[in-house]
Design a protein around this motif. Structure first.
Motif, PDB file in Angstrom:
ATOM      1  N   HIS A 199       0.530  -1.282   0.206  1.00  9.74           N
ATOM      2  CA  HIS A 199      -0.238  -0.154   0.333  1.00  9.74           C
ATOM      3  C   HIS A 199       1.167   1.238   0.435  1.00  9.74           C
ATOM      4  O   HIS A 199       2.072   1.050   0.690  1.00  9.74           O
ATOM      5  CB  HIS A 199      -0.587   0.080   1.167  1.00  9.74           C
TER       6      HIS A 199
ATOM      7  N   ASP B 107       3.435   2.515   2.323  1.00 13.37           N
ATOM      8  CA  ASP B 107       4.364   1.111   2.726  1.00 13.37           C
ATOM      9  C   ASP B 107       6.023   1.480   2.679  1.00 13.37           C
ATOM     10  O   ASP B 107       6.597   2.181   2.553  1.00 13.37           O
ATOM     11  CB  ASP B 107       4.233  -0.310   2.608  1.00 13.37           C
TER      12      ASP B 107
ATOM     13  N   PRO C 250       4.773  -1.828   7.454  1.00 12.27           N
ATOM     14  CA  PRO C 250       3.593  -1.330   7.133  1.00 12.27           C
ATOM     15  C   PRO C 250       3.328  -0.016   7.104  1.00 12.27           C
ATOM     16  O   PRO C 250       3.541   0.202   8.581  1.00 12.27           O
ATOM     17  CB  PRO C 250       3.045  -2.788   7.345  1.00 12.27           C
ATOM     18  N   LEU C 251       2.893   0.554   6.507  1.00 10.81           N
ATOM     19  CA  LEU C 251       1.564   1.884   6.867  1.00 10.81           C
ATOM     20  C   LEU C 251       0.475   1.512   7.898  1.00 10.81           C
ATOM     21  O   LEU C 251       0.775   2.409   9.285  1.00 10.81           O
ATOM     22  CB  LEU C 251       1.535   2.591   5.727  1.00 10.81           C
ATOM     23  N   HIS C 252      -0.381   1.195   7.309  1.00 12.75           N
ATOM     24  CA  HIS C 252      -1.018   0.530   8.692  1.00 12.75           C
ATOM     25  C   HIS C 252      -0.798  -0.670   8.851  1.00 12.75           C
ATOM     26  O   HIS C 252      -0.300  -1.787   8.682  1.00 12.75           O
ATOM     27  CB  HIS C 252      -2.848   0.224   7.338  1.00 12.75           C
ATOM     28  N   ASP C 253      -2.194  -1.024  10.122  1.00 14.10           N
ATOM     29  CA  ASP C 253      -1.963  -2.259  10.507  1.00 14.10           C
ATOM     30  C   ASP C 253      -2.798  -3.154   9.745  1.00 14.10           C
ATOM     31  O   ASP C 253      -3.184  -2.263   8.995  1.00 14.10           O
ATOM     32  CB  ASP C 253      -2.915  -2.323  11.888  1.00 14.10           C
ATOM     33  N   ARG C 254      -2.591  -4.824   9.698  1.00 16.02           N
ATOM     34  CA  ARG C 254      -3.109  -5.627   8.352  1.00 16.02           C
ATOM     35  C   ARG C 254      -3.703  -6.440   9.622  1.00 16.02           C
ATOM     36  O   ARG C 254      -3.142  -7.124  10.781  1.00 16.02           O
ATOM     37  CB  ARG C 254      -1.704  -6.367   8.002  1.00 16.02           C
ATOM     38  N   ASP C 255      -4.590  -7.454   9.192  1.00 17.61           N
ATOM     39  CA  ASP C 255      -5.526  -8.150   9.650  1.00 17.61           C
ATOM     40  C   ASP C 255      -4.595  -9.422   9.467  1.00 17.61           C
ATOM     41  O   ASP C 255      -4.215  -9.267   7.861  1.00 17.61           O
ATOM     42  CB  ASP C 255      -6.517  -7.783   9.640  1.00 17.61           C
TER      43      ASP C 255
ATOM     44  N   GLU D 293      -6.007 -10.908   5.748  1.00 16.89           N
ATOM     45  CA  GLU D 293      -6.028 -10.195   4.711  1.00 16.89           C
ATOM     46  C   GLU D 293      -5.538 -10.848   3.623  1.00 16.89           C
ATOM     47  O   GLU D 293      -4.855 -12.108   3.468  1.00 16.89           O
ATOM     48  CB  GLU D 293      -4.966  -8.725   4.930  1.00 16.89           C
TER      49      GLU D 293
END
Length: 100
Positions: free
Chosen positions: A9, A12, A88-93, A96
């Motif tokens: 994304h 990242d 990663p910039l955002h948390d990821r489940d 995913e």
């Protein structure tokens, strides 16, 4: 085709498998494949013959620790499988989906 690699994304941090010295910043995820994405009179696939031609293209910039504005940095295009996710910039489940 990314063979199980996590989706990338914008924002990242990644590194180039062929040059671990630099951390790269993802600035765009192109809908084009390496065979479709032109860089001058060649394609990303032409410059990266060891990677699948159907890889999605990821655009990155090379910021330095002292970089205060990334707008003036050049964009570089890589086939997805040449890049490894570092941060990663955002948390990821954990659930995913993996990109194709």
């Amino acid at each position: 085709m990314t063979n199980g690699q996590p989706q990338l994304h914008v924002g990242d941090h990644v590194h180039d498998k062929e040059d671990d010295d630099a951390t790269l910043l993802v600035t765009a995820v192109s809908p084009k494949t390496a065979a479709e994405y032109a860089v001058g009179d060649k394609t990303v696939a032409d410059y990266n013959e060891d990677y699948p031609q159907d890889d999605r293209v990821i655009e990155v910039r090379y910021p330095q620790r002292t970089t205060q504005d990334i707008d003036h940095l050049d964009d570089y295009a890589f086939p997805r499988s040449r890049l490894e996710l570092e941060t990663p910039l955002h948390d990821r489940d954990d659930e995913e989906e993996v990109s194709d």
